[in-house]
Motif scaffolding. Sequence first.
Motif, mmCIF file in Angstrom:
data_model
loop_
_atom_site.group_PDB
_atom_site.id
_atom_site.type_symbol
_atom_site.label_atom_id
_atom_site.label_comp_id
_atom_site.label_asym_id
_atom_site.label_seq_id
_atom_site.Cartn_x
_atom_site.Cartn_y
_atom_site.Cartn_z
ATOM 1 N N GLU A 267 1.019 -1.087 0.202
ATOM 2 C CA GLU A 267 -0.152 0.131 -0.081
ATOM 3 C C GLU A 267 0.662 0.665 -0.181
ATOM 4 O O GLU A 267 0.637 1.905 -0.692
ATOM 5 C CB GLU A 267 -0.724 -0.184 1.617
ATOM 6 N N LYS A 268 1.998 0.611 0.770
ATOM 7 C CA LYS A 268 3.137 2.577 0.491
ATOM 8 C C LYS A 268 3.436 2.666 -0.489
ATOM 9 O O LYS A 268 3.678 3.783 -1.136
ATOM 10 C CB LYS A 268 3.886 2.242 1.584
ATOM 11 N N SER A 271 0.904 3.993 -2.531
ATOM 12 C CA SER A 271 0.814 5.978 -2.810
ATOM 13 C C SER A 271 2.274 6.171 -3.049
ATOM 14 O O SER A 271 1.992 7.202 -3.262
ATOM 15 C CB SER A 271 0.613 5.508 -0.873
ATOM 16 N N GLU A 272 2.994 5.642 -2.999
ATOM 17 C CA GLU A 272 3.482 6.108 -4.314
ATOM 18 C C GLU A 272 3.765 6.473 -5.839
ATOM 19 O O GLU A 272 3.830 7.277 -6.045
ATOM 20 C CB GLU A 272 5.290 5.894 -4.144
ATOM 21 N N PHE A 274 0.698 5.804 -7.014
ATOM 22 C CA PHE A 274 -0.848 5.701 -7.704
ATOM 23 C C PHE A 274 -1.259 7.757 -8.413
ATOM 24 O O PHE A 274 -2.227 7.580 -9.131
ATOM 25 C CB PHE A 274 -1.945 6.635 -6.276
ATOM 26 N N LYS A 283 -6.256 2.901 -4.915
ATOM 27 C CA LYS A 283 -6.076 3.462 -4.076
ATOM 28 C C LYS A 283 -6.251 3.171 -2.747
ATOM 29 O O LYS A 283 -5.756 2.479 -1.685
ATOM 30 C CB LYS A 283 -4.873 4.737 -3.502
ATOM 31 N N GLN A 284 -7.822 3.826 -2.384
ATOM 32 C CA GLN A 284 -8.243 3.984 -1.809
ATOM 33 C C GLN A 284 -9.440 2.249 -1.722
ATOM 34 O O GLN A 284 -9.856 1.985 -0.331
ATOM 35 C CB GLN A 284 -9.706 4.948 -2.647
ATOM 36 N N ASN A 287 -6.781 0.118 0.349
ATOM 37 C CA ASN A 287 -6.877 0.453 1.347
ATOM 38 C C ASN A 287 -8.463 -0.536 2.233
ATOM 39 O O ASN A 287 -7.666 -0.925 3.562
ATOM 40 C CB ASN A 287 -7.052 1.607 2.304
ATOM 41 N N LYS A 290 -7.224 -3.638 2.991
ATOM 42 C CA LYS A 290 -6.475 -3.817 4.236
ATOM 43 C C LYS A 290 -7.434 -3.918 5.337
ATOM 44 O O LYS A 290 -7.456 -4.405 6.369
ATOM 45 C CB LYS A 290 -5.651 -2.606 4.022
ATOM 46 N N SER B 158 -7.676 10.264 0.613
ATOM 47 C CA SER B 158 -6.532 9.305 -0.426
ATOM 48 C C SER B 158 -6.009 9.498 -1.685
ATOM 49 O O SER B 158 -4.961 9.481 -2.503
ATOM 50 C CB SER B 158 -7.333 7.977 -0.605
ATOM 51 N N LYS B 160 -5.330 12.740 -2.734
ATOM 52 C CA LYS B 160 -4.669 13.667 -2.551
ATOM 53 C C LYS B 160 -3.495 13.773 -2.063
ATOM 54 O O LYS B 160 -2.126 13.870 -2.442
ATOM 55 C CB LYS B 160 -5.319 14.736 -1.752
ATOM 56 N N TRP B 161 -3.065 12.867 -0.682
ATOM 57 C CA TRP B 161 -1.925 12.561 -0.585
ATOM 58 C C TRP B 161 -1.426 11.306 -0.672
ATOM 59 O O TRP B 161 -1.488 10.592 -0.563
ATOM 60 C CB TRP B 161 -2.170 12.948 1.069
ATOM 61 N N ASN B 162 -0.009 11.491 -1.007
ATOM 62 C CA ASN B 162 0.611 10.271 -1.867
ATOM 63 C C ASN B 162 0.750 9.405 -0.185
ATOM 64 O O ASN B 162 2.325 9.029 -0.232
ATOM 65 C CB ASN B 162 1.914 10.496 -2.633
ATOM 66 N N VAL B 163 0.122 9.032 0.971
ATOM 67 C CA VAL B 163 0.443 8.568 1.521
ATOM 68 C C VAL B 163 -1.196 7.502 1.914
ATOM 69 O O VAL B 163 -2.028 8.154 1.428
ATOM 70 C CB VAL B 163 0.648 8.755 3.146
ATOM 71 N N PRO B 164 -0.913 6.158 2.112
ATOM 72 C CA PRO B 164 -2.017 5.400 2.624
ATOM 73 C C PRO B 164 -3.345 5.934 4.499
ATOM 74 O O PRO B 164 -2.139 6.991 4.854
ATOM 75 C CB PRO B 164 -2.000 3.832 3.181
#
Lengths: 326, 371
Positions: A267-268, A271-272, A274, A283-284, A287, A290, B158, B160-164
């Motif tokens: 997931e991390k 996130s890099e 997405f 991405k959502q 999550n 998970k 989610s 917008k931000w580059n983290v979970p």
Amino acid sequence: MSYVNFLDGKFFFTDAEDKKIFLADIKTSAENKSRLHSHQFSSRGGGIDFPLTETVMKFLNNFSAQNIESLTSVIIFLKITSELLRKEKIFKVLSFGEWTKLNSALAKFLPEFNEENFFYSFSKTRPIENFPNAKFFFAEDDEIFLPESKFDAVILDRPLLKFEILLTAKVFGKIFFSATKMPFPEIFQKNLQIFELVENVALFELTVTPELKKFLRSQTFEGQIAQKKFFIQATVKKLPAIFEKISSGAEKNLLLDNFIAEISVAEKVLSEIFKYLYSDSAKQNFNLLKEVLIDYRLNFCDAEKIFTQYKILLEDFKQDFFAGEF
Amino acid sequence: MNLTSRKSFSILPSGGWKNQLLLKDCGIIPFLFCKNHGFESSVLVGSKVEGEKYPYLEKIPGVELDFLPENSFQARLNWINSNAENFDLMILYGAYVQYSPLVELYKKIRPDGKVYLATDMNIAWADRIEHNSEAFQFLLKNCDVIAASCRKTQKYLSAKWNVPVELFRNGFYNFANANFENLFEGKEDIILTVARIGTFQKRNDIMLEAFAEIAEDFPTWKMRLVGSIEKIFQPYIEKYFERFPNLKGRVIFTGLIENKSDLMKEYKRAKIFCLSSNFEGAPNVAAEALYFGNFIITSEIDSAPDITDNQNCGRIFPIDDSKSLAKIFREVCGNEKILLEGGKFAFDYGRRDFDMEKIVARLNYLLFGGR
């Protein structure tokens, strides 16, 4: 002093330490496995030199091998000639940098083998002479978007441009550049032929092996994204096997703890990357998978919820991840 | 239970803790870490708030208050510098970029320590943040778990931000030991709201106007507004009763109910819970209302789909639109079936998705792998 010499129909490069490197054989079709005959026979039976030798010589005469630049040109010209003799295929050469005598020679020489052969030049300068089988482009390096695996030979005017440019060479294609000798990564080192011109300066001939190609791809921006996608995909695809093990009595909590830890890492990574994906919900949805895995691990929901979310995620991934894989 | 002897601390970017916050997530999360997950203690760090007393503190054993000598940023850095070594978890509320140096210092002292950032923000707030700034990126990258408090905001952040970005709703914990037996048998025709009445944010005028519009047709129904009343709202109330004198006795302003048991009784009596805010993150009152089987009617705040479970246990109306709200009142006040089914759905849904003990168990799992 290093030099090129012609002996019994073959060209060799000899460096200052007397090390010989074969460049091209323009004499015998049997030896060079050429589709072209190197000799013609007269009606009276006597052998005469095939005009190719003359043609090559004529081009070579245009280079005066008195300096490094012309010696470099001679070597590249002969290496490409050697390829042309051995290959039945259409041959395309890409060159970066100022227009040179070598470019003129190749632009003129290539169509003598096949009219579909072409010479492509990325240069700020253009020749006055007209070359029907040459195409010219102008662009700053950063703006260049070239097709991958298109060219049989790529001539660079500086050492190793961007990986994306190196990738324009076909598998087993050649990349030529001259530079001060320097340490290269091992994967380059083992595919390099080095022609030592003078002290510390050499012409490098890099053969793009499948292994090198894979490495180059992995180093490009797109390659790195693809690697990350592959990692994410491989992690997600473990899910059915994990649940098969659980249903056949394996330690549920331990398996889930390990899998959720892997999913969290993936997931991390997601996130890099997405923002480069087509789907804005992947991405959502990842999550959410998970989330339900954790809920299941904590006995807050049943496994059915996981598989529902898994299907939603796979559907979402279809647009961005390898077609047909899911 | 695996007793871990961990310790957590929460620090505010400025100001101090108020008693009311202690029974919201700021107090419940550290309390439940102690109660259910073996934490030795949880410290709330902030400056003193003049005149503030903390009777709620006794409801959250394990949680302590530590007052800074002054309300300055340096005092916060000093506190972390002196104490962070003993703390395994830093809990932050709100996505404030000012947290960055505090997190940096904490992670320097405790590289193995975890940081949980509960953003509890709405989308309008998220849009005001320069999320690509170096300082904010540092904050995002150094928080181990970042959470939104409703699904819509989670989805927004989610993308917008580059983290979970996780979802941790503002849930319910039964501090008052409320009894839920025979819940639906004793309900009255009451529309309830619980808030600071009369703030610009809460827009209680919208629900009052809507109620006035339908009151004559539904004579058994009452509206109860629980919470302290803003001075600025008093003239409106006076005029309201001048305009609708018949609603005296049917529209009741109870004032602030601090006693949790008494407050829970309000939820227990009501059939409908109403929110008419202009904007909200995820209001704590919604979880309370769900737990007590209230049918939720809310303006279109970010958490509206969440707190009504996409209208399975409620209705959503446009912000600043008393006519639409009146239409919904008209639809549901005369329909016992909708209210009962929706209320029962809310009851189950609340326990499934708004149970604070489950929420903190998930958080603990994410932070420490459940160990």
